[in-house]
Design an enzyme around this catalytic site. Structure first.
Site, mmCIF file in Angstrom:
data_model
loop_
_atom_site.group_PDB
_atom_site.id
_atom_site.type_symbol
_atom_site.label_atom_id
_atom_site.label_comp_id
_atom_site.label_asym_id
_atom_site.label_seq_id
_atom_site.Cartn_x
_atom_site.Cartn_y
_atom_site.Cartn_z
ATOM 1 N N ARG A 168 51.505 34.144 50.487
ATOM 2 C CA ARG A 168 51.056 33.071 48.893
ATOM 3 C C ARG A 168 51.843 33.935 48.579
ATOM 4 N NH1 ARG A 168 48.056 34.693 43.873
ATOM 5 N NH2 ARG A 168 48.948 33.444 42.519
ATOM 6 N N HIS A 184 54.454 32.326 38.379
ATOM 7 C CA HIS A 184 54.222 33.473 37.885
ATOM 8 C C HIS A 184 54.408 34.262 37.422
ATOM 9 C CE1 HIS A 184 51.261 36.265 40.810
ATOM 10 N NE2 HIS A 184 51.628 36.908 40.694
ATOM 11 N N GLU A 197 46.718 33.956 37.044
ATOM 12 C CA GLU A 197 46.690 34.323 36.327
ATOM 13 C C GLU A 197 46.495 34.342 34.999
ATOM 14 O OE1 GLU A 197 46.745 38.166 36.741
ATOM 15 O OE2 GLU A 197 45.578 38.219 38.877
ATOM 16 N N ASN A 245 42.115 35.934 41.707
ATOM 17 C CA ASN A 245 42.072 37.046 41.718
ATOM 18 C C ASN A 245 41.115 37.901 41.586
ATOM 19 O OD1 ASN A 245 44.505 35.598 42.954
ATOM 20 N ND2 ASN A 245 45.719 35.980 41.239
ATOM 21 N N TYR A 290 39.080 42.160 41.107
ATOM 22 C CA TYR A 290 40.234 43.739 41.261
ATOM 23 C C TYR A 290 38.913 44.810 40.877
ATOM 24 C CZ TYR A 290 45.263 42.625 41.824
ATOM 25 O OH TYR A 290 46.459 41.521 42.705
ATOM 26 N N GLU A 343 43.700 36.801 44.994
ATOM 27 C CA GLU A 343 44.531 38.433 45.419
ATOM 28 C C GLU A 343 43.573 38.968 45.080
ATOM 29 O OE1 GLU A 343 46.483 39.374 41.892
ATOM 30 O OE2 GLU A 343 47.891 37.606 41.948
#
Ligand SMILES: *[C@@H]1O[C@H](CO)[C@@H](O)[C@H](O)[C@H]1NC(C)=O
Ligand SMILES: *[C@@H]1O[C@H](CO)[C@@H](O)[C@H](O)[C@H]1NC(C)=O
Ligand SMILES: *[C@@H]1O[C@H](CO)[C@@H](O)[C@H](O)[C@H]1NC(C)=O
Length: 499
Positions: free
Chosen positions: A95, A140, A185, A328, A330, A397
């Site tokens: 990616r 991005h 995002e 994504n 985290y 991600e």
């Protein structure tokens, strides 16, 4: 063999739950990067200034270690080393993102930079040579500064600019790229960049600019989807999606019904802000957002809410515009109660949520915002299945930061625990997770953290002109995982002292 099978079966029965370690057939593994964080070459070969160049040069004090993306990991010159590293890991896909200001230096399509085209063709050809599929993000975060000077994502004209840029990319690179991501995002772009100073362009228009941005960004995303769907898909036979980041919110006390309701509100404000318009049957912004913001706006004495629902044309136009749900993920935060979060500005997105939150949960990382909460990932994925009609999902991600050690047991444990959650939701809840991209290949320019937070599975010595890359233990772990499609059990990957 028979004995082993029987012993295995007994173990499974004993533990009650089958502890699966093998990924299903067809599940794909990749690694993700972003142009501005690795390419460098910021002012050569025809590239123009982008918003991150501007921010790091004009306000270096905002960057933790005063660094910038001028050279970064020099991937503009060293892309072959990146591709060799990807081949060593054995990944199915890479990616990457395209730098808008390298391809169209004015931001508009009146001039095309031949060196930019040459660079991406060379990178794509190098990937093809190693049988690595590109998954390419159009945007991005590195907006050409010339477009920011016109207001950036707060200017509705961006819909046309973004469509023209995407049109050029589809036409020029579409025969080599079968998987596209429109925007990476959106929450971070709009809230952190236009409602705060956490990301470029650092327009701190809290409670106002962030919502102007989301109106434009969602429309721009939808127009690019329709362009691809109508003009390119049949010829190029590819797919297109959006990648939405989620910090997942949970009630700090799961028995507290008020907290449970507020956590749902926070998730609608965070993930739902961009997912609800695209992935629900109903479309449009989440009702709770529209209601809360209308109420807050009235209290502020405004005659119109700071965020309004899309009209019916745009609700229909935005609905269904993503082939997959790109996530994504985290970390997880906790909701502790109703009220105004002590860190909230007025007005602001956070104040609009009506929730007080804390990140005091799980083990920490090198990033203040990143706590290790694997169970939250499983809960997020189950919530996505039920909230968005069981979409096919790519994890675009996921990763962990430290200060750059080669024996990165913390990263391996994080990956292992988060990947275990993916296996659990696939096998136990039938969540359709199809692939996974680890963030990230090489230690890179981590936005306002500079190089102080390291997310790579390759260590990069940024004090050396040739930016040497050294595989960390996590690179060996990921390589073993990809080779076997199974979570590695080898004890060398796990810090015995910490287990
Ligand atoms: C490009 O930027 C570097 C700093 O990163 C600077 O030293 C150099 O003079 C610039 N080159 C041009 C051609 O502007
Ligand atoms: C389109 O791509 C899919 C896989 O992505 C493949 O199975 C199919 O054969 C392709 N069709 C054409 C017409 O190339
Ligand atoms: C994409 O194009 C196909 C074929 O024209 C059409 O049936 C479908 O509705 C389009 N998707 C969206 C979300 O508009």
């Amino acid at each position: 063999m028979v004995w082993l099978a029987i012993i295995g079966l007994l173990t499974l029965c004993h533990s009650g739950i089958a502890h699966r370690t093998k990924f299903p057939d067809g599940f794909t593994f990749g690694v993700a990067t972003a142009a501005h964080q690795i390419e460098g070459a910021w002012n050569i070969s025809g590239k123009s200034e982008n918003v991150w160049d501007r921010l790091t040069h004009s306000r270096p004090e905002l960057i933790a270690d005063g660094t910038n993306g001028d050279v970064a990991t020099d991937s503009y010159h060293r892309y072959q080393e990146d591709v060799d590293a990807l081949a060593y890991l054995g990944v199915d896909f890479y990616r990457l993102s395209l730098s808008w200001s390298r391809i169209l230096p004015s931001g508009r399509n009146n001039y095309i930079n031949p060196d930019g085209i040459r660079y991406y063709n060379a990178l794509l050809d190098a990937l093809a040579e190693k049988n690595i599929e590109p998954l390419v993000t159009l945007f991005h975060w590195d907006l050409p500064q010339s477009l920011q000077d016109l207001g950036g994502w707060a200017n509705p004209k961006m819909i046309d600019f973004f469509r023209d840029y995407a049109d050029f990319c589809f036409r020029e690179f579409g025969d080599k790229i079968k998987s596209w991501i429109t925007i990476n995002e959106p929450y971070e772009i709009c809230e952190d960049g236009y409602g705060d100073e956490k990301k470029a362009p650092a327009i701190d228009s809290h409670g106002v600019g962030n919502y102007l941005c989301s109106d434009t960004l969602l429309k721009a995303h939808a127009e690019v989807f329709h362009l691809y769907n109508e003009t390119y898909r049949e010829k190029q036979n590819g797919t297109i999606m959006i990648s939405i980041n989620s910090i997942w919110y949970e009630p700090s006390d799961p028995e507290n019904t008020e907290q449970v309701t507020l956590a749902e509100t926070a998730n609608q404000f965070k993930f739902g802000w961009f997912a609800h318009p695209i992935f629900t049957e109903q479309g449009g912004y989440p009702a709770v957002m529209v209601e809360n913001i209308a109420r807050e706006s009235m209290q502020e004495g405004l005659t119109k809410p700071r965020l309004q629902q899309f009209d019916d044309y745009w609700i229909q136009r935005i609905k269904g515009t993503s082939d997959f749900l790109g996530i994504n993920h985290y970390t997880t935060f906790l909701v502790t109660g109703p009220g105004v979060d002590p860190t909230a500005k007025s007005p602001s997105w956070l104040k609009d949520t009506g929730a007080v939150t804390t990140m005091e949960v799980g083990e920490d990382s090198a990033s203040e915002w990143l706590r290790v909460v694997p169970a939250g990932f499983g809960n997020l994925l189950r919530w996505c299945k039920s909230s968005y009609n069981d979409p096919p999902i790519y994890i675009t991600e996921n990763g962990f930061s430290d200060r750059g050690t080669l024996e990165d047991y913390g990263r391996i444990k994080y990956l292992n625990d988060y990947l275990t959650e993916i296996l659990n939701v696939i096998y136990e809840d039938n969540v359709r997770v199809l692939g996974y991209a680890l963030w990230t290949l090489v230690d890179n320019f981590e936005w306002r953290a500079g190089f102080s937070e390291r997310f790579g599975v390759y260590y990069v010595d940024i004090t050396q002109p040739d930016r040497p890359r050294t595989p960390k233990l996590s690179a060996e772990y990921y390589r073993a995982l990809v080779a076997t499609r199974e979570l590695p059990q080898d004890e060398r990957f796990f810090d015995q002292a910490r287990l």
